[in-house]
Design an enzyme around this catalytic site. Structure first.
Site, PDB file in Angstrom:
ATOM      1  N   GLN A 203      24.468  70.771 -23.710  1.00  0.00           N
ATOM      2  CA  GLN A 203      24.412  69.397 -23.203  1.00  0.00           C
ATOM      3  C   GLN A 203      25.783  68.839 -22.849  1.00  0.00           C
ATOM      4  O   GLN A 203      25.899  67.645 -22.556  1.00  0.00           O
ATOM      5  CB  GLN A 203      23.733  68.481 -24.241  1.00  0.00           C
ATOM      6  CG  GLN A 203      22.279  68.804 -24.477  1.00  0.00           C
ATOM      7  CD  GLN A 203      21.388  68.569 -23.252  1.00  0.00           C
ATOM      8  OE1 GLN A 203      21.769  67.856 -22.314  1.00  0.00           O
ATOM      9  NE2 GLN A 203      20.204  69.153 -23.254  1.00  0.00           N
ATOM     10  N   CYS A 364      12.627  68.862 -29.087  1.00  0.00           N
ATOM     11  CA  CYS A 364      13.036  70.088 -29.811  1.00  0.00           C
ATOM     12  C   CYS A 364      14.153  69.784 -30.802  1.00  0.00           C
ATOM     13  O   CYS A 364      15.078  70.609 -30.992  1.00  0.00           O
ATOM     14  CB  CYS A 364      13.473  71.199 -28.850  1.00  0.00           C
ATOM     15  SG  CYS A 364      12.240  71.649 -27.656  1.00  0.00           S
TER      16      CYS A 364
HETATM   17  N1  C6P Z   1      17.306  71.384 -24.321  1.00  0.00           N
HETATM   18  C1  C6P Z   1      16.058  69.423 -23.632  1.00  0.00           C
HETATM   19  O1  C6P Z   1      15.164  68.852 -22.996  1.00  0.00           O
HETATM   20  P1  C6P Z   1      17.633  76.886 -23.227  1.00  0.00           P
HETATM   21  O2  C6P Z   1      16.192  76.496 -23.284  1.00  0.00           O
HETATM   22  O3  C6P Z   1      17.897  78.202 -23.912  1.00  0.00           O
HETATM   23  O4  C6P Z   1      18.223  76.804 -21.854  1.00  0.00           O
HETATM   24  O5  C6P Z   1      18.424  75.758 -24.054  1.00  0.00           O
HETATM   25  C2  C6P Z   1      18.073  75.448 -25.368  1.00  0.00           C
HETATM   26  C3  C6P Z   1      18.903  74.318 -25.863  1.00  0.00           C
HETATM   27  C4  C6P Z   1      19.847  74.553 -26.848  1.00  0.00           C
HETATM   28  N2  C6P Z   1      20.687  73.581 -27.273  1.00  0.00           N
HETATM   29  C5  C6P Z   1      20.643  72.350 -26.757  1.00  0.00           C
HETATM   30  C6  C6P Z   1      21.616  71.318 -27.243  1.00  0.00           C
HETATM   31  C7  C6P Z   1      19.711  72.038 -25.764  1.00  0.00           C
HETATM   32  O6  C6P Z   1      19.673  70.819 -25.264  1.00  0.00           O
HETATM   33  C8  C6P Z   1      18.800  73.036 -25.322  1.00  0.00           C
HETATM   34  C9  C6P Z   1      17.740  72.722 -24.302  1.00  0.00           C
HETATM   35  C10 C6P Z   1      16.322  70.889 -23.376  1.00  0.00           C
HETATM   36  O7  C6P Z   1      16.763  68.822 -24.438  1.00  0.00           O
HETATM   37  C11 C6P Z   1      15.032  71.669 -23.354  1.00  0.00           C
HETATM   38  S1  C6P Z   1      14.263  71.733 -24.929  1.00  0.00           S
END
Ligand code: C6P
Length: 407
Positions: A203, A364
């Site tokens: 992020q 999440c």
């Molecule tokens: N957060 C959100 O809507 P991936 O899915 O592997 O690209 O990223 C996972 C992930 C890990 N750490 C952080 C801090 C994140 O924000 C995310 C993904 C999205 O907040 C989808 S759940």
């Protein structure tokens, strides 16, 4: 507003011209995934139309061109994050796979009784792999608690650190709240007790300039799709000696030096940790996304997004019965909130009918929701292609939705 030509920038994103439910799209779900500029879409199409071949394998021209484009993307990532050597950049499927690669590797490095420190404000992707590691090895998880407006309790962090601490894992920016953590200070403190640090940059990497060498961080992970790049691609950075010591997460083609039925030896970095045919087009398009972001400048993006944050926060605070979560001083343009007596999902659904895309739920990050004792929030996450006019549309839509649902 700072001098930032958002009108011109918006022209680069074809999706921003579309309508949703008969209204112009107002896309405020950028923390889930960012939109893609034409340059990134073109990079994918160009690869398949002109260069498609497997990499690192063929002597033929197409394979060599594809390999060169793929390795060129690695150098772009290296330079963007100020990484010392290209082999310290491992391409992954995303942040989740990057964290799992490290957590899996440490199964054979840690001992029972060792401790891993995580924070209460992590995405599940930065909690569950460490819990799985603890279950297997007998290490224990220590949790840095949050404070009221989102920041981690640094005093408790200091107390948790000891010679038993082997790994500290923390996000640079919380996905659910936007809180920016003081990672340089946290890394330095962990190093003083001999622990290594993994930073989840999912992020932050497209909002805050990130100098990995300057941070002296041990591992760093992010996803291309949060940075205007494609889904299914990400990067794991690791200091060379740590990546060399890390047993591979997956075995397969291209990650070996020699295979016999008696023993297998592994290839040099980065190949040891990149088993199988990678997402070649995706990695090349990740490189195009980095070019695009660099052309605008992450610092300029951050300044513009901060102005949007201030503007939107002020407007939200004027709505009666609205609570913002994570309203601390250091944050990116993420607005997580609830309206008293109304379920977040219902607001999200009504906003969608007005063409406004936000995320609702626990994002999440259930421990954050537990901290505030709520089931979820409405999250509007802004990007550099959002405008003040869109914030006005969002605020008006929100007021309408809230009044419809509370009568
Ligand atoms: N957060 C959100 O809507 P991936 O899915 O592997 O690209 O990223 C996972 C992930 C890990 N750490 C952080 C801090 C994140 O924000 C995310 C993904 C999205 O907040 C989808 S759940």
């Amino acid at each position: 507003m700072v001098d930032f030509n958002v009108t011109k920038i918006r022209e680069d994103f074809p999706i921003l011209k579309r309508t949703v439910n008969g209204r112009p799209l107002v896309y405020m779900d950028n923390a889930a995934t960012s939109q893609k500029p034409q340059a990134v879409i073109d990079a994918i199409a160009h690869y398949y139309a002109h260069t498609n071949a497997n990499i690192h394998r063929g002597v033929h021209a197409l394979s060599q061109e594809a390999t060169e484009a793929f390795e060129n993307a690695r150098r772009k990532v290296q330079s963007f994050f100020n990484i010392q050597a290209p082999e310290e950049v491992i391409f992954t499927a995303g942040t989740t796979q990057g964290i799992n690669t490290v957590a899996h590797g440490y199964r054979s490095i840690l001992d029972p009784g060792d401790e891993i420190i995580v924070s209460e404000a992590e995405h599940h992707a930065n909690i569950v792999p460490w819990q799985m590691l603890c279950d297997l090895v007998g290490t224990s998880l220590k949790v840095i608690p949050m404070t009221k407006d989102g920041p981690l309790d640094q005093e408790v962090y200091r107390q948790l650190l000891s010679e038993r601490t082997k790994i500290v894992v923390v996000n640079h920016v919380s996905n659910a709240l936007g809180t920016i953590n003081p990672i340089k200070d946290m890394i330095d403190r962990a190093h003083k007790v001999g622990a290594i640090v993994l930073i989840d940059g999912a992020q932050s990497s497209s909002h805050i300039p990130t100098d990995l060498r300057g941070l002296d961080v041990d591992f760093y992970v992010t996803s291309a799709h949060k940075m205007c790049g494609p889904t299914g691609v990400g990067m794991l950075y690791g200091k060379k000696h740590l990546l060399e010591a890390l047993p591979p997460y997956q075995g397969g083609g291209e990650m070996i030096k020699e295979v016999t039925f008696d023993a297998t030896t592994y290839a040099e970095l980065p190949h040891k940790l990149e088993a199988g045919t990678p997402n070649i087009a995706g990695v090349i398009a990740f490189g195009a996304a980095i070019d695009y972001l660099q052309n605008i400048g992450i610092a300029a993006i951050g300044r513009y997004e901060h102005e949007l944050l201030v503007y939107a926060t002020e407007a939200l605070k004027a709505i009666p019965g609205l609570t913002i979560y994570g309203d601390g001083p250091d944050k990116t343009a993420v607005l997580s909130f609830n309206v008293s007596g109304v379920h977040p999902y219902d607001i999200g659904t009504l906003l969608d009918q007005m063409g406004i895309a936000v995320r609702t739920g626990h994002h999440c990050a259930q421990p954050i929701m537990d901290f505030y004792q709520i089931p979820g929030t409405i999250r509007a996450s802004l990007a550099f292609y959002n405008t003040k006019e869109e914030i006005d549309i969002f605020i008006n839509g929100l007021k309408r939705a809230a009044s419809m649902l509370s009568t």
